[in-house]
Design a protein around this motif. Structure first.
Motif, mmCIF file in Angstrom:
data_model
loop_
_atom_site.group_PDB
_atom_site.id
_atom_site.type_symbol
_atom_site.label_atom_id
_atom_site.label_comp_id
_atom_site.label_asym_id
_atom_site.label_seq_id
_atom_site.Cartn_x
_atom_site.Cartn_y
_atom_site.Cartn_z
ATOM 1 N N LYS A 276 0.828 -1.209 0.000
ATOM 2 C CA LYS A 276 0.000 0.000 0.000
ATOM 3 C C LYS A 276 0.860 1.255 0.000
ATOM 4 O O LYS A 276 0.623 2.198 -0.785
ATOM 5 C CB LYS A 276 -0.912 -0.015 1.222
ATOM 6 C CG LYS A 276 -1.840 1.198 1.356
ATOM 7 C CD LYS A 276 -2.846 1.288 0.223
ATOM 8 C CE LYS A 276 -3.845 2.387 0.493
ATOM 9 N NZ LYS A 276 -4.795 2.564 -0.644
ATOM 10 N N VAL A 277 1.869 1.288 0.845
ATOM 11 C CA VAL A 277 2.764 2.443 0.896
ATOM 12 C C VAL A 277 3.505 2.601 -0.422
ATOM 13 O O VAL A 277 3.652 3.716 -0.951
ATOM 14 C CB VAL A 277 3.759 2.308 2.067
ATOM 15 C CG1 VAL A 277 4.831 3.405 1.992
ATOM 16 C CG2 VAL A 277 3.030 2.380 3.393
ATOM 17 N N ALA A 278 3.968 1.492 -0.983
ATOM 18 C CA ALA A 278 4.711 1.543 -2.246
ATOM 19 C C ALA A 278 3.849 2.100 -3.367
ATOM 20 O O ALA A 278 4.306 2.908 -4.182
ATOM 21 C CB ALA A 278 5.224 0.154 -2.604
ATOM 22 N N ALA A 279 2.589 1.671 -3.423
ATOM 23 C CA ALA A 279 1.697 2.156 -4.471
ATOM 24 C C ALA A 279 1.333 3.622 -4.266
ATOM 25 O O ALA A 279 1.294 4.411 -5.220
ATOM 26 C CB ALA A 279 0.428 1.297 -4.503
ATOM 27 N N ASP A 280 1.095 4.012 -3.014
ATOM 28 C CA ASP A 280 0.694 5.392 -2.736
ATOM 29 C C ASP A 280 1.831 6.380 -2.943
ATOM 30 O O ASP A 280 1.611 7.506 -3.425
ATOM 31 C CB ASP A 280 0.175 5.510 -1.296
ATOM 32 C CG ASP A 280 -1.172 4.844 -1.107
ATOM 33 O OD1 ASP A 280 -1.819 4.508 -2.124
ATOM 34 O OD2 ASP A 280 -1.583 4.660 0.059
ATOM 35 N N LYS A 281 3.062 5.984 -2.589
ATOM 36 C CA LYS A 281 4.194 6.908 -2.639
ATOM 37 C C LYS A 281 5.040 6.762 -3.902
ATOM 38 O O LYS A 281 5.947 7.554 -4.141
ATOM 39 C CB LYS A 281 5.095 6.703 -1.407
ATOM 40 C CG LYS A 281 4.364 6.815 -0.076
ATOM 41 C CD LYS A 281 3.721 8.171 0.108
ATOM 42 C CE LYS A 281 2.983 8.258 1.439
ATOM 43 N NZ LYS A 281 2.288 9.550 1.609
ATOM 44 N N GLY A 282 4.764 5.734 -4.695
ATOM 45 C CA GLY A 282 5.529 5.549 -5.926
ATOM 46 C C GLY A 282 6.817 4.777 -5.761
ATOM 47 O O GLY A 282 7.667 4.776 -6.664
#
Length: 353
Positions: A276-282
């Protein structure tokens, strides 16, 4: 928190691999002191149980899930050195068979999910036992606290790896805040699962819990009006049924098979904290396809089995079986090596000067 290939650059991944290899080597040596004829097969079971429970993603926030990391649970049940090996075996099986966690990122994942979680959890656990009243309840409370802190500890370590070798240009502050924030919530789930499991085992067989050793209260006898400690029973005086681990092993294995083969179908389908963090922050902008993406068990489903429930259940059962076999093999080998070392030491001829 399985880091895929491409999140961390090659030099840092290689360095993490060296750190992980060193930690595993040290743990192999340390596990010789922790394992005996009873705990060696149980360590393989702990690895299989962690594999099964990691399939049970639980919701922690809107659109985000979490799953057990397992370092705290393994360290408390079978010892810190053996615990590192348990989680490492799980990560290896997941990466090779199920394309979960990058193969080039295996060192990063072992460092995060095995080494850091065990070190943080066991340090907190032992520290609390020194100040809490001696007893089984204190073991469960200390296990809860150790597990709770181990998960954000692993998130901090991932942030450090990202700071050293992240492949995308994302603010370190944003990564740290997002990772630690969501993994504090995941840590609550980790703590509940760990404390519940440790408490259940202590209730049945406290002698098999590494972290509960030394808590047995000696039997008191009244002699001439005074209470004195009764002599400890010799191994021969203890009934074979009380020493056997077969019932615990069978119960644990059946539980793991049910969790992975049936309950996992009802797990949350939301991305876990790192995803989730990877997708949200790129952070995932340069993620690479897994080398084992073509595995017949990739993504925890059996290839060519169209029924989702059956496919996932079979994959879970296969994973539990493979993990318990590999894990038990590793731990029996370590145990035999210790026995050989002890035999060599006891039969060595004294040096004549």
């Amino acid at each position: 928190m399985h880091v895929p290939d491409g999140f961390i650059n090659a030099p840092v991944s290689v360095a993490a691999g060296a750190v992980a290899a060193t930690a595993v080597a040290v743990s192999l040596r340390g596990a010789r002191r922790e394992l005996d004829e009873r705990t060696a097969p149980l360590a393989g079971l702990v690895a299989a149980f962690i594999f099964a429970v990691q399939m049970l993603n639980f919701p922690v926030a809107a659109g985000t899930s979490g799953h057990l990391l397992g370092g705290a649970l393994a360290a408390i049940l079978v010892g810190p050195y053996t615990g590192v090996l348990c989680v490492s075996v799980v990560l290896l099986m997941q990466g090779i068979l199920f394309a979960d966690g990058g193969l080039t990122a295996l060192g990063v994942n072992i460092s995060n999910m095995a080494v850091v979680t065990v070190v943080v959890a066991y340090a907190v656990f032992r520290g609390l036992l020194k100040v809490l009243p001696a007893g089984r309840r204190s073991v469960t409370v200390a296990a809860f606290a150790g597990a709770l802190l181990s998960v954000p500890g692993a998130a901090v370590m991932f942030t450090l790896f990202y700071a050293l070798g992240g492949t995308t240009d994302v603010s370190l502050g944003k990564v740290f805040t997002a990772m630690v924030g969501v993994h504090v919530l995941i840590g609550i789930g980790e703590a509940v699962i760990t404390a519940a499991t440790v408490g259940a085992v202590i209730a049945v067989r406290p002698d098999l819990v590494h972290g509960a050793r030394g808590l047995a209260v000696p039997l008191k006898l009244r002699v001439d009006g005074e209470l004195v400690d009764a002599p400890a029973p010799t191994p021969a005086a203890v009934p074979a049924a009380a020493r056997s681990t077969r019932a615990v092993w069978a119960t644990g294995l059946v539980t793991a098979l049910v969790l992975a083969g049936f309950v996992s179908y009802y797990a949350s389908s939301s991305p876990d904290g790192l995803e989730k963090v990877a997708a949200d922050k790129g952070i995932d902008a340069k993620a690479e396809e897994h080398a084992a993406a073509g595995s017949p068990l990739a993504d925890y489903s059996v290839k060519d089995v169209s029924d989702a429930r059956l496919s996932g259940g079979l994959a879970g059962v296969i994973g539990v079986g493979a993990t318990v076999l590999v894990g038990t093999g590793v731990f029996w080998t370590v145990r035999r090596r210790r026995a050989q070392d002890l035999t060599a030491t006891s039969t060595a001829a004294p040096t004549v000067r």
